[in-house]
Design an enzyme around this catalytic site. Structure first.
Site, PDB file in Angstrom:
ATOM      1  CE  LYS A 138      -2.982   3.222   1.698  1.00  0.00           C
ATOM      2  NZ  LYS A 138      -2.039   4.326   1.544  1.00  0.00           N
TER       3      LYS A 138
ATOM      4  N   GLY B 225       4.397   3.476  10.976  1.00  0.00           N
ATOM      5  CA  GLY B 225       3.507   4.757  10.934  1.00  0.00           C
ATOM      6  C   GLY B 225       3.166   5.212  12.301  1.00  0.00           C
ATOM      7  CB  SER B 226       0.212   6.919  13.195  1.00  0.00           C
ATOM      8  OG  SER B 226      -0.716   6.443  12.710  1.00  0.00           O
ATOM      9  NE  ARG B 227      -0.226   3.961  21.764  1.00  0.00           N
ATOM     10  CZ  ARG B 227      -0.179   4.238  23.027  1.00  0.00           C
ATOM     11  NH1 ARG B 227       0.983   5.055  23.272  1.00  0.00           N
ATOM     12  NH2 ARG B 227      -0.619   3.603  23.875  1.00  0.00           N
TER      13      ARG B 227
ATOM     14  N   GLY C  98      -2.716   4.285  13.446  1.00  0.00           N
ATOM     15  CA  GLY C  98      -2.815   3.611  12.018  1.00  0.00           C
ATOM     16  C   GLY C  98      -2.598   2.062  12.598  1.00  0.00           C
ATOM     17  N   GLY C  99      -1.338   1.834  13.204  1.00  0.00           N
ATOM     18  CA  GLY C  99      -0.913   0.578  13.504  1.00  0.00           C
ATOM     19  C   GLY C  99      -1.914  -0.172  14.073  1.00  0.00           C
TER      20      GLY C  99
ATOM     21  CD  GLU D 237       9.456   1.663  13.638  1.00  0.00           C
ATOM     22  OE1 GLU D 237       9.982   1.484  12.501  1.00  0.00           O
ATOM     23  OE2 GLU D 237       9.216   2.642  13.975  1.00  0.00           O
TER      24      GLU D 237
ATOM     25  CB  CYS E 211      10.892   5.552  14.420  1.00  0.00           C
ATOM     26  SG  CYS E 211      11.789   4.715  13.450  1.00  0.00           S
TER      27      CYS E 211
ATOM     28  CD  GLU F  58       6.519   8.953  17.687  1.00  0.00           C
ATOM     29  OE1 GLU F  58       7.590   8.516  17.016  1.00  0.00           O
ATOM     30  OE2 GLU F  58       5.371   8.771  16.898  1.00  0.00           O
TER      31      GLU F  58
HETATM   32  P1  NAP Z   1      -0.095   6.996   9.397  1.00  0.00           P
HETATM   33  O1  NAP Z   1      -1.086   7.954   9.313  1.00  0.00           O
HETATM   34  O2  NAP Z   1      -0.271   5.779  10.448  1.00  0.00           O
HETATM   35  O3  NAP Z   1       0.105   6.259   7.955  1.00  0.00           O
HETATM   36  C1  NAP Z   1       1.024   4.916   7.681  1.00  0.00           C
HETATM   37  C2  NAP Z   1       0.223   4.330   6.239  1.00  0.00           C
HETATM   38  O4  NAP Z   1      -0.885   3.531   6.935  1.00  0.00           O
HETATM   39  C3  NAP Z   1      -0.368   5.191   5.298  1.00  0.00           C
HETATM   40  O5  NAP Z   1      -0.322   4.561   3.985  1.00  0.00           O
HETATM   41  C4  NAP Z   1      -1.649   5.382   5.628  1.00  0.00           C
HETATM   42  O6  NAP Z   1      -2.533   5.775   4.738  1.00  0.00           O
HETATM   43  C5  NAP Z   1      -2.092   3.998   6.338  1.00  0.00           C
HETATM   44  N1  NAP Z   1      -3.084   4.038   7.300  1.00  0.00           N
HETATM   45  C6  NAP Z   1      -3.106   4.764   8.528  1.00  0.00           C
HETATM   46  N2  NAP Z   1      -4.239   4.650   9.327  1.00  0.00           N
HETATM   47  C7  NAP Z   1      -4.753   3.781   8.476  1.00  0.00           C
HETATM   48  C8  NAP Z   1      -6.133   2.768   8.943  1.00  0.00           C
HETATM   49  N3  NAP Z   1      -6.694   3.142  10.116  1.00  0.00           N
HETATM   50  N4  NAP Z   1      -6.613   2.203   7.807  1.00  0.00           N
HETATM   51  C9  NAP Z   1      -5.688   1.720   7.009  1.00  0.00           C
HETATM   52  N5  NAP Z   1      -4.635   2.448   6.680  1.00  0.00           N
HETATM   53  C10 NAP Z   1      -4.233   3.505   7.313  1.00  0.00           C
HETATM   54  O7  NAP Z   1       1.473   7.616   9.611  1.00  0.00           O
HETATM   55  P2  NAP Z   1       2.436   8.402   8.729  1.00  0.00           P
HETATM   56  O8  NAP Z   1       1.510   9.304   7.845  1.00  0.00           O
HETATM   57  O9  NAP Z   1       3.678   7.821   8.400  1.00  0.00           O
HETATM   58  O10 NAP Z   1       2.642   9.649   9.678  1.00  0.00           O
HETATM   59  C11 NAP Z   1       1.802  10.213  10.605  1.00  0.00           C
HETATM   60  C12 NAP Z   1       2.176  10.017  12.065  1.00  0.00           C
HETATM   61  O11 NAP Z   1       2.775   8.807  12.324  1.00  0.00           O
HETATM   62  C13 NAP Z   1       3.317  11.105  12.454  1.00  0.00           C
HETATM   63  O12 NAP Z   1       2.921  12.130  12.834  1.00  0.00           O
HETATM   64  C14 NAP Z   1       3.962  10.381  13.627  1.00  0.00           C
HETATM   65  O13 NAP Z   1       3.327  10.541  14.798  1.00  0.00           O
HETATM   66  C15 NAP Z   1       3.794   8.682  13.251  1.00  0.00           C
HETATM   67  N6  NAP Z   1       4.969   8.011  12.557  1.00  0.00           N
HETATM   68  C16 NAP Z   1       5.738   7.448  13.503  1.00  0.00           C
HETATM   69  C17 NAP Z   1       6.726   6.782  12.850  1.00  0.00           C
HETATM   70  C18 NAP Z   1       7.600   5.926  13.659  1.00  0.00           C
HETATM   71  O14 NAP Z   1       8.384   5.158  13.265  1.00  0.00           O
HETATM   72  N7  NAP Z   1       7.474   5.835  15.210  1.00  0.00           N
HETATM   73  C19 NAP Z   1       7.066   6.850  11.374  1.00  0.00           C
HETATM   74  C20 NAP Z   1       6.318   7.589  10.715  1.00  0.00           C
HETATM   75  C21 NAP Z   1       5.235   8.325  11.248  1.00  0.00           C
HETATM   76  P3  NAP Z   1      -2.302   7.126   3.783  1.00  0.00           P
HETATM   77  O15 NAP Z   1      -1.397   6.695   2.655  1.00  0.00           O
HETATM   78  O16 NAP Z   1      -3.615   7.382   3.085  1.00  0.00           O
HETATM   79  O17 NAP Z   1      -2.046   8.147   4.692  1.00  0.00           O
END
Ligand code: NAP
Length: 527
Positions: free
Chosen positions: A185, A242-244, A246-247, A266, A303, A394
């Site tokens: 994805k 990604g985000s907590r 989302g994960g 992660e 991260c 975070e």
């Molecule tokens: P994210 O919003 O969790 O998105 C990561 C991926 O998952 C994207 O492809 C997103 O789709 C998809 N997604 C997210 N929520 C979903 C759900 N409920 N159902 C289905 N798919 C979902 O993370 P991000 O955009 O990378 O960053 C946003 C926040 O994540 C940051 O502000 C930060 O807090 C955190 N982050 C943490 C780390 C870490 O390693 N700890 C790394 C990166 C980000 P889309 O493509 O449509 O967005």
């Protein structure tokens, strides 16, 4: 290479018919006009997953040399994209050219490292227990075990590593190495970069005449496509960064399936740095500079970013705080990856600033672009930290809090208080050894990687690396998402009992044609 805005499903390029998406240039704060990307439908997801299901047995049973060559061809293809890939990734991420060139090297390096891993075959964990026909009261059967690929894997590319944790990043490399087809994805933050890399994988699969469904890449913002992918019965494991929110949401989707599957997510970590007294007294200013440099690296969008420092109060810690404040005040604002991440950073920073008992003591230079973040440093005391649980959340970006503790006992209490972390760092000198000895057993329970006298940003891709940790750092503390043992996430053991020679897999046959080091009756032997 022309970017068309299409998804890659098996050998085809397919235009998604759902909501149109445009890539975004965070430096300019505006959309990239062309091309428009079409979001996929649940039917597109199903088509990719069904192809992956059909590809699985053929792909996992190919000679290991073919799988290794596949990984190497992907690495070569990425290199051959040259500056065009770096330019596109720069436009879509706002990350500097040098950083992206380094990330490309890391991406191709880990693909090549996994090719070596595949060829060496140790991941098969071949194990043979000889039969004991005379054993009393019961004889023992001939038992042989190897690991096999788990099945098709869904990979969610990370926003903060458009190359190394994305379409051909660590999760994909580990899954291919294990023998799993992959459905990616693509992250909406780097759609064009994803397509370019996806086309390289598609071409490499075609050139080697691999089964069609070995790789697909779906596009789509929001939950629909991602949830459909995790819910599809052909998918047997998920890699996510990604985000907590989302994960954990995807973990719930996976758990609700008729056949639940593992989600290796992660998610979030604040990577505490413990400042032990002798080290602070001896070289506080140097530690402060290193700490701030690590904090602002990549606009804090790592991260492993050090979001917290903990020290014992006193004049030496005050000098450390002054040095860190001076270093941070000189740091220029930097462009963040997306407007969403920028907005989340500003909210996080405002939340820290308004928390009772927390003071903002330094600010980086002012922003001059639409999604620029300026660094921020806060100070609080241990009692505030121990009682305000949101201080453990975070803040993704260049913000960190220094916690003043009354004494070493309170410092240990803060360590004990933490939820799971990717890393924990100890800054120490020889005289700090007794304190460190008390801290290490606590940190072993909390973090996947413990560093001494370093800084947590910069994760080596190697055999001993652990990029993992207890929740919420990750969803499964038993594995790593970086380094060669990350392949373990996509394998499962199978035991073959009393198999005739003609039916045994190569890795377990008596002749040992793969020349593996195997565990034979408990001993590691090349036989
Ligand atoms: P994210 O919003 O969790 O998105 C990561 C991926 O998952 C994207 O492809 C997103 O789709 C998809 N997604 C997210 N929520 C979903 C759900 N409920 N159902 C289905 N798919 C979902 O993370 P991000 O955009 O990378 O960053 C946003 C926040 O994540 C940051 O502000 C930060 O807090 C955190 N982050 C943490 C780390 C870490 O390693 N700890 C790394 C990166 C980000 P889309 O493509 O449509 O967005």
């Amino acid at each position: 290479m022309q970017i068309t805005g299409e998804m890659l499903i098996g050998r085809s390029a397919v235009r998604g018919s759902e909501k149109p998406l445009r890539a975004f240039n965070p430096s300019l704060g505006e959309d990239i006009a062309a091309p428009v990307f079409g979001s996929g439908t649940a039917e597109n997801v199903a088509a990719a997953c069904e192809l992956a299901r059909h590809a699985f047995d053929e792909f996992r049973n190919l000679p290991l040399t073919v799988r290794a060559e596949f990984l190497e061809r992907i690495a070569a293809g990425i290199t051959n994209l040259g500056d065009a890939l770096i330019q596109r990734a720069q436009e879509e991420s706002g990350l500097p050219k040098a950083r992206l060139e380094g990330e490309r090297g890391r991406t191709t390096g880990q693909l090549k490292l996994f090719a070596e891993v595949v060829r060496a075959g140790q991941w098969l964990a071949a194990t043979l227990d000889s039969p004991l026909p005379e054993r009393k009261p019961l004889p023992r059967s001939d038992l042989r075990m190897q690991k096999i690929a788990i099945g098709p894997v869904a990979v969610f590319g990370a926003s903060n590593f458009p190359l190394a944790f994305s379409v051909a990043g660590g999760d994909t490399a580990a899954a291919f190495a294990a023998g799993c087809p992959v459905v990616v994805k693509a992250h909406s933050a780097h759609l064009g970069t994803s397509e370019m890399v996806g086309r390289v994988i598609q071409q490499a699969a075609k050139d080697l005449n691999l089964p069609e469904g070995v790789f697909s890449m779906i596009v789509g913002a929001g939950r629909t496509v991602g949830e459909a992918l995790v819910a599809h019965p052909a998918i047997k494991a998920v890699g996510f960064t990604g985000s907590r929110a989302g994960g954990t949401s995807l973990m719930q989707v996976a758990a609700r399936r008729p056949e639940p599957i593992p989600v290796y997510a992660e998610m979030s970590s604040i990577n505490p740095v413990f400042l032990l007294p002798s080290a602070v007294a001896a070289r506080g200013a140097a530690i402060a500079q290193g700490f701030v440099d690590s904090l602002v690296l990549g606009a804090g969008q790592f991260c492993t970013n050090p979001g917290l420092a903990i020290g014992v109060d006193g004049p030496e810690l005050t000098k450390f705080i002054d040095a860190a404040s001076a270093a941070l005040s000189a740091k220029p604002a930097q462009t963040m990856l997306t407007s969403g991440i920028h907005a989340a950073y500003q909210q996080g920073e405002a939340r820290l600033a308004s928390t009772e008992g927390v003071s903002e003591i330094a600010h980086g230079q002012a922003a001059s672009g639409p999604t620029q973040a300026c660094a921020a440093l806060f100070v609080t005391d241990a009692q505030t930290f121990l009682t305000q649980t949101e201080l453990e959340d975070e803040v993704f970006g260049p913000a960190s809090t220094i916690v003043r503790c009354k004494d070493e006992k309170e410092l240990a209490a803060v360590a004990e208080h933490f939820v799971g972390q990717l890393t924990a760092t100890i800054q120490m000198d020889r005289d700090d050894v007794p304190t460190a000895k008390k801290l290490v057993p606590i940190l072993e329970r909390k973090a996947g990687r413990i560093l001494v006298n370093g800084f947590p940003t910069g994760v080596e891709v190697s055999h001993a690396m652990v990029h993992g940790g207890p929740f919420p750092a990750t969803s499964d503390s038993r594995v790593t998402s970086v380094g060669t043992t990350s392949i373990e996430r996509f394998l499962r053991p199978v035991c073959y009992q009393d198999f005739p020679a003609e039916l045994l897999p190569e890795a377990l046959s008596d002749a040992n044609p793969l020349e593996l080091w195997r565990r034979r009756d408990g001993q590691i032997v090349k036989a």
